[in-house]
Design an enzyme around this catalytic site. Sequence first.
Site, mmCIF file in Angstrom:
data_model
loop_
_atom_site.group_PDB
_atom_site.id
_atom_site.type_symbol
_atom_site.label_atom_id
_atom_site.label_comp_id
_atom_site.label_asym_id
_atom_site.label_seq_id
_atom_site.Cartn_x
_atom_site.Cartn_y
_atom_site.Cartn_z
ATOM 1 N N ASN A 318 -29.248 -4.038 -58.195
ATOM 2 C CA ASN A 318 -30.188 -4.466 -57.278
ATOM 3 C C ASN A 318 -31.335 -3.809 -57.073
ATOM 4 O O ASN A 318 -31.998 -3.681 -56.061
ATOM 5 C CB ASN A 318 -30.410 -5.643 -55.954
ATOM 6 C CG ASN A 318 -31.048 -6.450 -55.438
ATOM 7 O OD1 ASN A 318 -32.006 -7.057 -56.452
ATOM 8 N ND2 ASN A 318 -30.525 -7.331 -54.682
ATOM 9 N N HIS A 349 -29.949 -11.303 -47.367
ATOM 10 C CA HIS A 349 -29.021 -12.674 -48.109
ATOM 11 C C HIS A 349 -27.902 -13.492 -47.274
ATOM 12 O O HIS A 349 -27.974 -14.482 -48.032
ATOM 13 C CB HIS A 349 -27.239 -11.231 -48.322
ATOM 14 C CG HIS A 349 -27.621 -9.812 -49.546
ATOM 15 N ND1 HIS A 349 -28.061 -8.871 -49.250
ATOM 16 C CD2 HIS A 349 -27.589 -10.203 -50.543
ATOM 17 C CE1 HIS A 349 -28.093 -8.759 -49.749
ATOM 18 N NE2 HIS A 349 -27.784 -9.091 -50.768
#
Length: 463
Positions: A318, A349
């Site tokens: 990521n 998140h």
Amino acid sequence: QINFVACQLFALLAAFWFRIYLGPSHASSAVRHAFATLFGIYFAVFCFGWYSIHLFVLVMMNYGIMNMASIPNIHRYSFVVAMGYLTLCHISRIYIFHYGILTTDFSGPLMIITQKITTLACQLHDGIGRQAEELTAEQNRLAVKTRPSLLEYLSYLLNFMSIIAGPCSNYKDYIAFIEGRHVHMKLLEVNWKQKGYDRLPDPSPTGAVMYKLCITLVSLILFLTLTKNFPVAYIIDNEFLDKTPFLSRLGYLYVVTQAAKPKYYFAWTLADAVNNAAGYGFSGVDESGTFRWDLLSNLNIWNIETATSFKLYIENWNIQTAAWLKRVCYDRAPWYPTALTFILSALWHGIYPGYYFTFLTGILITLAARAIRSNCRRYFLSSVPLKMAYDVVTWVATQLAVCYTVAPFVMLAVEPTIKFYKSMYFHMHILSILVLLVLPIRSQAHSIRKPQNQAMLNSVKSK
């Protein structure tokens, strides 16, 4: 999921068309902005239905902030509003949908838009609200000197290439792409006359797109075969825990984690290919003279699978989110940058407890790994066999540490996470604490960056 794949495949076709028929030599910047925005809005509505209104509400709220807030506070207000709205949406998914993952899960695009909003706000603050001498070289390069127009702003946040799966890119890079300066700027960094060229080459992304589509296809096949055959829930199955030795459970944990990766490889590589197909993502020329199209790549699979340190693994997983965390948090945090960065990552998140178990564990393991590396690595560099042995041991330790850390991220809830860590005897937590207690921690100075010529200014003032 079907809508997601259909949108991304259609976006891939649209990207090729966009590059060929709406390239900078065929259409104005305004037309390219408008097309990218309208198609992005259409994809959002098609994929997420009325949930897509959350994306548009957040975008317009922050456009108001960007135009009305004072420059010294624009990054703070944008950050609070964007992260606050995202968090409220995350909370609604737990208390309304009871840990369910919505078929039309709009939180993914909302997370990408949050990254872009805060990135632009920080870079606008750097460009207008701070002196050039106060900025790092990267902040200077990415600083935005003027507020974007509404069309530019909407295009950056809602363009069809990144609205579904990202990745986040820098505002100046995106504008340079739309205006046709993106590739040219990178090519000018190379002395082409020395290489025998009379004029600048014209790199094509087709080869890079085909290569990434092959990775996407392989990842899809692995996802459809491995992931369902190795469910994560099995690692806390009572029968499995009772009958399986500890080392075998560690091995199965590694297999399960490997089986969970292909869906991420698929989504991120396909998103990268979409951007490349549109002509976006050129990053320059490497030492061998090969054109590189990895400016927006979200992962480096080889570096992930061969990582010999926790830091190296994170840096290649990521990638664009790691870059966002560095630019909006780590580089600007006045204290405890590592801890604050992990906490922001968890909050971004969502609010599932498993995320916080993962990222808090990640802080502990990162600090322990840093202590081991700074104190021990130099003793293994004297010979090739010692260095190879060190690399093998650190590879095994890194891969198992990652598996141990990310398991709660997949489990989400408290009960299975605690059950998992009990079955693992909390060994990574205990080892990390022992390392931090035994090994001296070499201080890594971190403070808000001083002006580039601060030493000279201080010298002048003292006189």
